[in-house]
Design a protein around this motif. Structure first.
Motif, PDB file in Angstrom:
ATOM      1  N   MET A 291      38.655  32.535  76.247  1.00  0.00           N
ATOM      2  CA  MET A 291      37.917  33.720  75.815  1.00  0.00           C
ATOM      3  C   MET A 291      37.069  33.430  74.577  1.00  0.00           C
ATOM      4  O   MET A 291      35.950  33.939  74.450  1.00  0.00           O
ATOM      5  N   GLY A 292      37.577  32.592  73.675  1.00  0.00           N
ATOM      6  CA  GLY A 292      36.788  32.219  72.508  1.00  0.00           C
ATOM      7  C   GLY A 292      35.537  31.453  72.899  1.00  0.00           C
ATOM      8  O   GLY A 292      34.460  31.661  72.316  1.00  0.00           O
ATOM      9  N   ILE A 293      35.652  30.560  73.882  1.00  0.00           N
ATOM     10  CA  ILE A 293      34.491  29.798  74.346  1.00  0.00           C
ATOM     11  C   ILE A 293      33.454  30.734  74.964  1.00  0.00           C
ATOM     12  O   ILE A 293      32.252  30.607  74.715  1.00  0.00           O
ATOM     13  N   VAL A 294      33.900  31.683  75.779  1.00  0.00           N
ATOM     14  CA  VAL A 294      32.974  32.615  76.415  1.00  0.00           C
ATOM     15  C   VAL A 294      32.222  33.428  75.372  1.00  0.00           C
ATOM     16  O   VAL A 294      30.991  33.605  75.458  1.00  0.00           O
ATOM     17  N   LEU A 295      32.919  33.926  74.362  1.00  0.00           N
ATOM     18  CA  LEU A 295      32.267  34.717  73.323  1.00  0.00           C
ATOM     19  C   LEU A 295      31.271  33.868  72.529  1.00  0.00           C
ATOM     20  O   LEU A 295      30.202  34.355  72.126  1.00  0.00           O
ATOM     21  N   THR A 296      31.592  32.595  72.322  1.00  0.00           N
ATOM     22  CA  THR A 296      30.674  31.704  71.613  1.00  0.00           C
ATOM     23  C   THR A 296      29.411  31.450  72.433  1.00  0.00           C
ATOM     24  O   THR A 296      28.292  31.419  71.895  1.00  0.00           O
ATOM     25  N   ILE A 297      29.567  31.265  73.743  1.00  0.00           N
ATOM     26  CA  ILE A 297      28.406  31.086  74.624  1.00  0.00           C
ATOM     27  C   ILE A 297      27.506  32.321  74.576  1.00  0.00           C
ATOM     28  O   ILE A 297      26.280  32.215  74.471  1.00  0.00           O
ATOM     29  N   ALA A 298      28.130  33.492  74.670  1.00  0.00           N
ATOM     30  CA  ALA A 298      27.353  34.735  74.624  1.00  0.00           C
ATOM     31  C   ALA A 298      26.611  34.874  73.294  1.00  0.00           C
ATOM     32  O   ALA A 298      25.454  35.308  73.246  1.00  0.00           O
ATOM     33  N   ALA A 299      27.262  34.476  72.193  1.00  0.00           N
ATOM     34  CA  ALA A 299      26.615  34.563  70.879  1.00  0.00           C
ATOM     35  C   ALA A 299      25.419  33.611  70.785  1.00  0.00           C
ATOM     36  O   ALA A 299      24.375  33.955  70.215  1.00  0.00           O
ATOM     37  N   ALA A 300      25.552  32.406  71.351  1.00  0.00           N
ATOM     38  CA  ALA A 300      24.448  31.452  71.315  1.00  0.00           C
ATOM     39  C   ALA A 300      23.253  31.968  72.106  1.00  0.00           C
ATOM     40  O   ALA A 300      22.095  31.854  71.668  1.00  0.00           O
ATOM     41  N   TRP A 301      23.509  32.544  73.281  1.00  0.00           N
ATOM     42  CA  TRP A 301      22.415  33.112  74.070  1.00  0.00           C
ATOM     43  C   TRP A 301      21.760  34.282  73.336  1.00  0.00           C
ATOM     44  O   TRP A 301      20.531  34.444  73.373  1.00  0.00           O
ATOM     45  N   THR A 302      22.560  35.088  72.665  1.00  0.00           N
ATOM     46  CA  THR A 302      22.005  36.223  71.926  1.00  0.00           C
ATOM     47  C   THR A 302      21.043  35.746  70.846  1.00  0.00           C
ATOM     48  O   THR A 302      19.950  36.309  70.668  1.00  0.00           O
ATOM     49  N   ALA A 303      21.441  34.688  70.125  1.00  0.00           N
ATOM     50  CA  ALA A 303      20.566  34.160  69.074  1.00  0.00           C
ATOM     51  C   ALA A 303      19.230  33.691  69.647  1.00  0.00           C
ATOM     52  O   ALA A 303      18.173  33.925  69.047  1.00  0.00           O
ATOM     53  N   VAL A 304      19.238  33.044  70.823  1.00  0.00           N
ATOM     54  CA  VAL A 304      17.998  32.556  71.435  1.00  0.00           C
ATOM     55  C   VAL A 304      17.149  33.718  71.942  1.00  0.00           C
ATOM     56  O   VAL A 304      15.928  33.757  71.734  1.00  0.00           O
ATOM     57  N   LEU A 305      17.788  34.679  72.596  1.00  0.00           N
ATOM     58  CA  LEU A 305      17.028  35.754  73.243  1.00  0.00           C
ATOM     59  C   LEU A 305      16.419  36.740  72.242  1.00  0.00           C
ATOM     60  O   LEU A 305      15.390  37.356  72.530  1.00  0.00           O
ATOM     61  N   TRP A 307      15.466  35.857  69.170  1.00  0.00           N
ATOM     62  CA  TRP A 307      14.588  35.148  68.228  1.00  0.00           C
ATOM     63  C   TRP A 307      13.126  35.551  68.492  1.00  0.00           C
ATOM     64  O   TRP A 307      12.660  35.518  69.618  1.00  0.00           O
ATOM     65  N   PRO A 308      12.395  35.914  67.451  1.00  0.00           N
ATOM     66  CA  PRO A 308      10.989  36.296  67.660  1.00  0.00           C
ATOM     67  C   PRO A 308      10.141  35.079  68.035  1.00  0.00           C
ATOM     68  O   PRO A 308      10.103  34.092  67.319  1.00  0.00           O
ATOM     69  N   GLY A 309       9.496  35.148  69.182  1.00  0.00           N
ATOM     70  CA  GLY A 309       8.705  34.019  69.656  1.00  0.00           C
ATOM     71  C   GLY A 309       9.596  32.937  70.242  1.00  0.00           C
ATOM     72  O   GLY A 309      10.764  33.178  70.595  1.00  0.00           O
ATOM     73  N   ASP A 310       9.045  31.713  70.348  1.00  0.00           N
ATOM     74  CA  ASP A 310       9.828  30.594  70.886  1.00  0.00           C
ATOM     75  C   ASP A 310      10.934  30.213  69.906  1.00  0.00           C
ATOM     76  O   ASP A 310      10.706  30.095  68.697  1.00  0.00           O
ATOM     77  N   ALA A 311      12.131  29.993  70.441  1.00  0.00           N
ATOM     78  CA  ALA A 311      13.254  29.583  69.597  1.00  0.00           C
ATOM     79  C   ALA A 311      13.007  28.169  69.068  1.00  0.00           C
ATOM     80  O   ALA A 311      12.434  27.330  69.760  1.00  0.00           O
ATOM     81  N   PRO A 312      13.444  27.882  67.849  1.00  0.00           N
ATOM     82  CA  PRO A 312      13.258  26.523  67.302  1.00  0.00           C
ATOM     83  C   PRO A 312      14.106  25.506  68.069  1.00  0.00           C
ATOM     84  O   PRO A 312      15.083  25.855  68.725  1.00  0.00           O
ATOM     85  N   THR A 313      13.732  24.259  67.932  1.00  0.00           N
ATOM     86  CA  THR A 313      14.415  23.194  68.676  1.00  0.00           C
ATOM     87  C   THR A 313      15.893  23.143  68.352  1.00  0.00           C
ATOM     88  O   THR A 313      16.736  22.993  69.251  1.00  0.00           O
ATOM     89  N   TRP A 314      16.252  23.272  67.076  1.00  0.00           N
ATOM     90  CA  TRP A 314      17.662  23.175  66.712  1.00  0.00           C
ATOM     91  C   TRP A 314      18.492  24.261  67.389  1.00  0.00           C
ATOM     92  O   TRP A 314      19.652  24.029  67.764  1.00  0.00           O
ATOM     93  N   LEU A 315      17.902  25.446  67.582  1.00  0.00           N
ATOM     94  CA  LEU A 315      18.638  26.531  68.211  1.00  0.00           C
ATOM     95  C   LEU A 315      18.808  26.285  69.715  1.00  0.00           C
ATOM     96  O   LEU A 315      19.863  26.570  70.288  1.00  0.00           O
ATOM     97  N   LEU A 316      17.783  25.734  70.353  1.00  0.00           N
ATOM     98  CA  LEU A 316      17.904  25.400  71.774  1.00  0.00           C
ATOM     99  C   LEU A 316      18.925  24.282  71.992  1.00  0.00           C
ATOM    100  O   LEU A 316      19.670  24.285  72.978  1.00  0.00           O
ATOM    101  N   THR A 383       6.598  34.838  82.178  1.00  0.00           N
ATOM    102  CA  THR A 383       6.391  34.962  80.742  1.00  0.00           C
ATOM    103  C   THR A 383       7.709  34.834  79.990  1.00  0.00           C
ATOM    104  O   THR A 383       8.802  34.959  80.566  1.00  0.00           O
ATOM    105  N   ALA A 384       7.591  34.606  78.676  1.00  0.00           N
ATOM    106  CA  ALA A 384       8.783  34.528  77.836  1.00  0.00           C
ATOM    107  C   ALA A 384       9.544  35.852  77.865  1.00  0.00           C
ATOM    108  O   ALA A 384      10.783  35.881  77.908  1.00  0.00           O
ATOM    109  N   GLU A 385       8.816  36.959  77.863  1.00  0.00           N
ATOM    110  CA  GLU A 385       9.472  38.272  77.913  1.00  0.00           C
ATOM    111  C   GLU A 385      10.235  38.443  79.216  1.00  0.00           C
ATOM    112  O   GLU A 385      11.372  38.958  79.220  1.00  0.00           O
ATOM    113  N   ALA A 386       9.650  38.003  80.320  1.00  0.00           N
ATOM    114  CA  ALA A 386      10.331  38.113  81.610  1.00  0.00           C
ATOM    115  C   ALA A 386      11.616  37.303  81.622  1.00  0.00           C
ATOM    116  O   ALA A 386      12.652  37.747  82.152  1.00  0.00           O
ATOM    117  N   PHE A 387      11.583  36.117  81.023  1.00  0.00           N
ATOM    118  CA  PHE A 387      12.790  35.294  80.974  1.00  0.00           C
ATOM    119  C   PHE A 387      13.862  35.924  80.089  1.00  0.00           C
ATOM    120  O   PHE A 387      15.060  35.807  80.371  1.00  0.00           O
TER     121      PHE A 387
END
Length: 427
Positions: A291-305, A307-316, A383-387
């Protein structure tokens, strides 16, 4: 009974060849991931139709898990592994020459069918040839090492499509299948002292009994929902949508997208043995870890989605590393299946559990394709918005999976407390 030195050597050789078969299955499964844009052009199809390739493959894979599990208990892993390798080879060979959408779908059906027979057989060989204390580690090593097949379907396949073309690339993939099939036929045995293992005859009554007994134990359901919840994000990126997402959704070059998908696989490979050690040290907290791994995955996706504009390389990079951990985390589900089911119905239990992540991946692959078509104007590129809209579909699956993991864990612990001989409370 302690393994003799000869048996230890045989176990390692057999595992090595079986592992190569699984590696090739992952390669075949993922070979369309970096060819998504080429496939769209070759067959003149939309995003939803492109997603249908992976959808059909996943439907076949998931739908065959229970029949394969039952056949495994009856006929043994060697025979099914060989059949699977041949079927995948035929599928890739067909894909090299077909230029119609319907024909290509048929070829992916063959790939999915052969793939469906592979990992379950390898797990059964591991359970037969290795002592119980080593099975979790060898299983994680199998899942992690097999993911190198995804690496072979990322950068090398990208290079092959650019320099060799569609037909030659898929012909080469089929050639690898022939090599592995011969190796498996020469080396693999079902169990010490026997090339083939045959179980009780299959009947409607035995099928209903084995499936019913397996699913009725909450430990099997805990394995199913563990596999369901942890795997789909990595599988969806690796199989189809990762490359288009990084290129169209995050503005990365094809080379950068290939590198990110390779990092995803490296994360899978490294995390597998580490998770095996952690679960060996703290077996009573495996579901907490999941469950901790799942919540961490969800948090990482939230940070990317968000992020205003394209996410930086380190975040990807952080995203693919964290998402990659979900792959080996799903293997923890098989530990529950092995722990709470007798050997006679182990194949059925593994088949039930192995459906979970692929059903979730199937739902997500379809959802992403539909949302992309919905949010993209006709005749325009994605588009980025569609993704961002499309990738947000994951939150529904995470919520469903976490709720059922929590419920199954509570029921498993109550069941074991009442009937201790059916398993341990190490959930």
């Amino acid at each position: 009974m302690r393994l003799t030195r000869d048996r230890q050597g045989s176990a390692l050789v057999i595992w090595g060849v079986a592992l190569s078969a699984y590696l090739l299955a992952v390669f075949h499964r993922s070979s369309l991931a970096v060819a998504g844009l080429e496939a769209a052009d070759r067959f003149g199809i939309s995003a939803a139709q492109l997603a249908t390739f992976t959808t059909v493959q996943l439907i076949v894979y998931a739908g065959m898990q229970i029949p394969v599990g039952l056949a495994l208990d009856r006929f043994g892993p060697r025979r099914l592994l060989l059949i699977g390798a041949v079927v995948m080879t035929v599928g890739q060979l067909s894909f090299a020459f077909i230029d119609s959408y319907a024909g290509a779908l048929g070829a992916r059906v063959l790939v999915g069918a052969g793939d469906a027979m592979t990992f379950t057989c390898v797990l059964r060989l591991i359970a037969t040839w290795f002592p119980a204390r080593r099975v979790p580690l060898v299983t994680q090593l199998t899942g992690a090492t097999g993911q190198v097949g995804t690496v072979l379907a990322a950068l090398p396949m990208t290079w092959a499509f650019m320099n060799l073309g569609w037909t030659t690339t898929y012909l080469a993939a089929a050639g690898l299948g022939l090599v592995v099939t011969v190796m498996a036929a020469v080396v693999i045995r079902d169990e010490p002292g026997a090339w083939r293992r045959r179980g009780p005859a299959i009947s409607l009554a035995s099928v209903r009994r084995d499936l019913g007994d397996s699913w009725s134990h909450p430990g099997t359901r805990l394995g199913f929902w563990t596999h369901f919840t942890t795997q789909f994000s990595a599988t969806t990126l690796a199989l189809l949508w990762g490359f288009p997402f990084f290129v169209r959704g995050e503005g990365r070059s094809p080379h950068e997208a290939g590198v990110l998908l390779t990092l995803l696989t490296i994360s899978l490979v490294i995390a597998g043995p580490l998770l095996a050690m952690v679960t060996s040290w703290r077996p009573y907290h495996r579901s907490d870890l999941v469950m901790g791994i799942v919540l961490t995955i969800a948090a990482a996706w939230t940070a990317v989605l968000v992020w205003p504009g394209d996410a930086p390389t380190w975040l990807l990079v952080m995203l693919v590393v964290v998402v990659g951990i979900g792959g080996p985390a799903s293997v923890i589900g098989f530990e529950y299946g092995r722990e709470f089911n007798p050997d006679a119905r182990l194949g059925a239990a593994i088949g039930i559990i192995n459906q979970g992540g692929f059903y979730a991946s199937l739902i997500l692959v379809v959802a992403i394709g539909l949302v992309l078509d919905w949010r993209t104007p006709t005749g325009s590129d994605y588009t980025a918005e569609a993704f961002r809209w499309a990738m947000s579909a994951q939150y529904v699956l995470w919520a469903l999976g976490l709720a059922n993991i929590w419920r199954a864990r509570r029921r498993t612990r109550r069941h074991v407390a009442a009937v201790p001989e059916t398993g341990t409370a190490a959930t």
